[in-house]
Design an enzyme around this catalytic site. Structure first.
Site, mmCIF file in Angstrom:
data_model
loop_
_atom_site.group_PDB
_atom_site.id
_atom_site.type_symbol
_atom_site.label_atom_id
_atom_site.label_comp_id
_atom_site.label_asym_id
_atom_site.label_seq_id
_atom_site.Cartn_x
_atom_site.Cartn_y
_atom_site.Cartn_z
ATOM 1 N N GLU A 83 41.206 52.469 42.832
ATOM 2 C CA GLU A 83 42.580 52.940 42.689
ATOM 3 C C GLU A 83 43.095 52.848 41.261
ATOM 4 O OE1 GLU A 83 43.592 50.165 45.887
ATOM 5 O OE2 GLU A 83 44.682 51.823 46.810
ATOM 6 N N CYS A 96 48.050 52.260 35.176
ATOM 7 C CA CYS A 96 47.433 50.997 35.574
ATOM 8 C C CYS A 96 46.049 51.333 36.109
ATOM 9 C CB CYS A 96 48.284 50.314 36.637
ATOM 10 S SG CYS A 96 47.524 48.802 37.269
ATOM 11 N N CYS A 103 37.598 42.815 43.963
ATOM 12 C CA CYS A 103 37.690 41.703 43.003
ATOM 13 C C CYS A 103 37.049 40.456 43.612
ATOM 14 C CB CYS A 103 39.151 41.413 42.662
ATOM 15 S SG CYS A 103 39.330 40.097 41.433
ATOM 16 N N CYS A 107 42.400 34.996 44.736
ATOM 17 C CA CYS A 107 43.814 34.615 44.698
ATOM 18 C C CYS A 107 44.448 34.850 46.065
ATOM 19 C CB CYS A 107 44.556 35.417 43.628
ATOM 20 S SG CYS A 107 43.828 35.216 42.003
ATOM 21 N N CYS A 110 47.020 37.974 46.758
ATOM 22 C CA CYS A 110 46.656 39.316 46.290
ATOM 23 C C CYS A 110 45.830 40.064 47.339
ATOM 24 C CB CYS A 110 45.860 39.182 44.997
ATOM 25 S SG CYS A 110 45.208 40.742 44.390
ATOM 26 N N CYS A 327 51.990 45.617 42.048
ATOM 27 C CA CYS A 327 51.045 44.558 41.664
ATOM 28 C C CYS A 327 50.512 43.839 42.891
ATOM 29 C CB CYS A 327 51.748 43.494 40.816
ATOM 30 S SG CYS A 327 52.332 44.072 39.248
HETATM 31 N N1 SAH Z 1 42.783 40.402 37.980
HETATM 32 C C1 SAH Z 1 43.702 40.445 36.903
HETATM 33 C C2 SAH Z 1 44.412 41.755 36.770
HETATM 34 C C3 SAH Z 1 44.878 42.436 38.044
HETATM 35 S S1 SAH Z 1 46.158 41.667 38.939
HETATM 36 C C4 SAH Z 1 44.702 39.324 37.019
HETATM 37 O O1 SAH Z 1 44.757 38.687 38.054
HETATM 38 O O2 SAH Z 1 45.396 39.077 36.035
HETATM 39 C C5 SAH Z 1 47.634 42.074 38.017
HETATM 40 C C6 SAH Z 1 48.791 41.099 38.278
HETATM 41 O O3 SAH Z 1 49.291 41.196 39.619
HETATM 42 C C7 SAH Z 1 48.410 39.636 38.075
HETATM 43 O O4 SAH Z 1 49.332 39.027 37.192
HETATM 44 C C8 SAH Z 1 48.550 39.041 39.467
HETATM 45 O O5 SAH Z 1 48.916 37.680 39.409
HETATM 46 C C9 SAH Z 1 49.623 39.904 40.075
HETATM 47 N N2 SAH Z 1 49.644 39.907 41.525
HETATM 48 C C10 SAH Z 1 48.598 39.771 42.359
HETATM 49 N N3 SAH Z 1 49.012 39.831 43.643
HETATM 50 C C11 SAH Z 1 50.362 40.009 43.616
HETATM 51 C C12 SAH Z 1 51.368 40.166 44.617
HETATM 52 N N4 SAH Z 1 51.066 40.163 45.905
HETATM 53 N N5 SAH Z 1 52.643 40.344 44.218
HETATM 54 C C13 SAH Z 1 52.955 40.368 42.912
HETATM 55 N N6 SAH Z 1 52.049 40.248 41.915
HETATM 56 C C14 SAH Z 1 50.760 40.057 42.263
HETATM 57 FE FE1 SF4 Z 2 41.566 39.506 41.455
HETATM 58 FE FE2 SF4 Z 2 43.958 39.884 42.562
HETATM 59 FE FE3 SF4 Z 2 43.338 37.500 41.561
HETATM 60 FE FE4 SF4 Z 2 43.748 39.555 39.891
HETATM 61 S S1 SF4 Z 2 45.285 38.618 41.251
HETATM 62 S S2 SF4 Z 2 42.067 38.049 39.815
HETATM 63 S S3 SF4 Z 2 42.942 41.250 41.138
HETATM 64 S S4 SF4 Z 2 42.324 38.496 43.298
#
Ligand code: SAH
Ligand code: SF4
Length: 340
Positions: A83, A96, A103, A107, A110, A327
């Site tokens: 995506e 983006c 991934c 986390c 996410c 995000c």
């Molecule tokens: N993997 C990288 C980049 C992609 S995520 C990273 O984690 O930095 C981009 C951003 O989205 C990150 O700052 C992450 O903390 C945030 N993010 C992930 N899940 C989210 C959610 N459910 N709501 C808001 N932000 C989120």
């Molecule tokens: Fe991966 Fe989502 Fe964590 Fe970014 S926030 S490192 S995309 S699992």
């Protein structure tokens, strides 16, 4: 391919300037077939077309948000999909893009994490997302408006060679000409890769997903912190070689009742003291299977007020929430929304 790859692919029997002609045609004029590169002899065009492909990731579906955001499901040559999101704004257009399919970082807030890792993207697939989205949205007419964030699917620093190569192609004044300062990479904190990024002569800006105010809390929501500790991460930030125009960005996802208290805010101020940085606060974007809640807007404002005394602190407005484009929502939620 960069210019060296092109030279190698052409082989010793083809004059070296042919590589330059192809490079400029592909990245500056953005031709979509070898036949359009009329500077090349007909036989060379034919043999290139047989051996190589100029295809950028193809649009499989497009989802349009009420706020103008567009999420694209792009298909790759092996049939996998990934995506990318287009976010128009008055002063700029932000793309983006993804760096991996899925991934591997786990986390807990996410949606992408639930996919696991399918594979790394190649440099061509990373830069190619920009080609596809810019073409689809007619952005080349004023390319200075383009802003790129590597914040889609994937952990960019676990695919650093491809990320750096894509950045060199995107930023090349003889290529796509998108300035380094308008490209940002975001990481969950793969500490040793941060120094490696800093050592690269051409590199994006760096954003770090902090998301917690102490080690234990960070470990609970970002298990990768067990391996790469918060203190090591901050150490890497302190030694990171910022360019004169650059600040570090810290992202902080606010989870109701977990990391959003005034005490958390005070600890974040202490953690980031003496760093040349700004902070982006993101109130959790919810999704099925995500065991957290979004804080109330007043709590987000109170958290911002505390941080603001020490560093510029912004609240990121969610874009494309209704189409699962915000995000942390990139997990092909295509059964829940209808394509445009
Ligand atoms: N993997 C990288 C980049 C992609 S995520 C990273 O984690 O930095 C981009 C951003 O989205 C990150 O700052 C992450 O903390 C945030 N993010 C992930 N899940 C989210 C959610 N459910 N709501 C808001 N932000 C989120
Ligand atoms: Fe991966 Fe989502 Fe964590 Fe970014 S926030 S490192 S995309 S699992």
């Amino acid at each position: 391919m960069d210019i060296d790859d092109l030279r190698a692919a052409l082989g010793g029997n083809t004059p070296a300037y042919r590589a330059r002609q192809i490079y400029e045609a592909v990245y500056q004029r953005r031709v979509e077939s070898f036949d359009e590169i009329t500077a090349l002899p007909r036989e060379l065009r034919a043999s290139l077309a047989e051996r190589f492909s100029l295809a950028a990731p193809a649009v499989a579906s497009r989802y349009e948000s009420a706020d103008g955001t567009r999420r694209y499901l792009l298909s790759l040559e092996d049939g996998k999909t990934v995506e990318a999101v287009f976010m128009p704004e008055p002063q700029r257009d932000t793309l983006c893009i993804s760096t991996q399919v899925g991934c591997p970082v786990d986390c807990k807030f996410c949606l992408t994490a639930l996919m696991g890792l399918e594979r790394n993207l190649t440099a061509g697939e990373i830069a190619g997302q920009v080609l596809t989205l810019a073409r689809e949205n007619a952005l080349w007419a004023d390319a200075r408006r383009i802003n790129i964030v590597m914040m889609g699917q994937g952990e960019p620093l676990l695919n650093l060679p491809a990320v750096l190569k894509a950045t060199r192609i995107l930023a090349d004044p003889k290529g796509l000409r998108i300035a380094e300062r308008r490209i940002t990479v975001s990481t969950s904190g793969i500490t040793p890769r941060i120094a490696e990024l800093g050592a690269a002569p051409v590199r994006p800006r760096l954003a770090i997903s902090l998301n917690a105010s102490h080690q234990e809390q960070r470990e609970a929501i970002m298990p990768i912190t067990q391996k790469w500790h918060l203190d090591g991460l901050l150490e890497a930030c302190h030694t990171y070689p910022l360019r004169p125009w650059e600040k570090l960005t810290f992202e902080y996802v606010l989870l109701k009742g977990v990391n959003d208290s005034d005490d958390d805010a005070k600890r974040v101020v202490r953690l980031l003291a003496h760093l040349n940085c700004k902070v982006n606060l993101i109130a959790l974007n919810p999704g099925p299977g995500i065991p957290f809640e979004t804080p109330d807007p007043d709590r987000v404002l109170a958290f911002q007020a505390r941080l603001r005394r020490s560093f510029p602190t912004f609240i990121r407005r969610p874009r494309g929430l209704d189409i699962y484009a915000a995000c942390g929502q990139l997990k092909r939620m295509d059964t829940l929304v209808t394509p445009a």
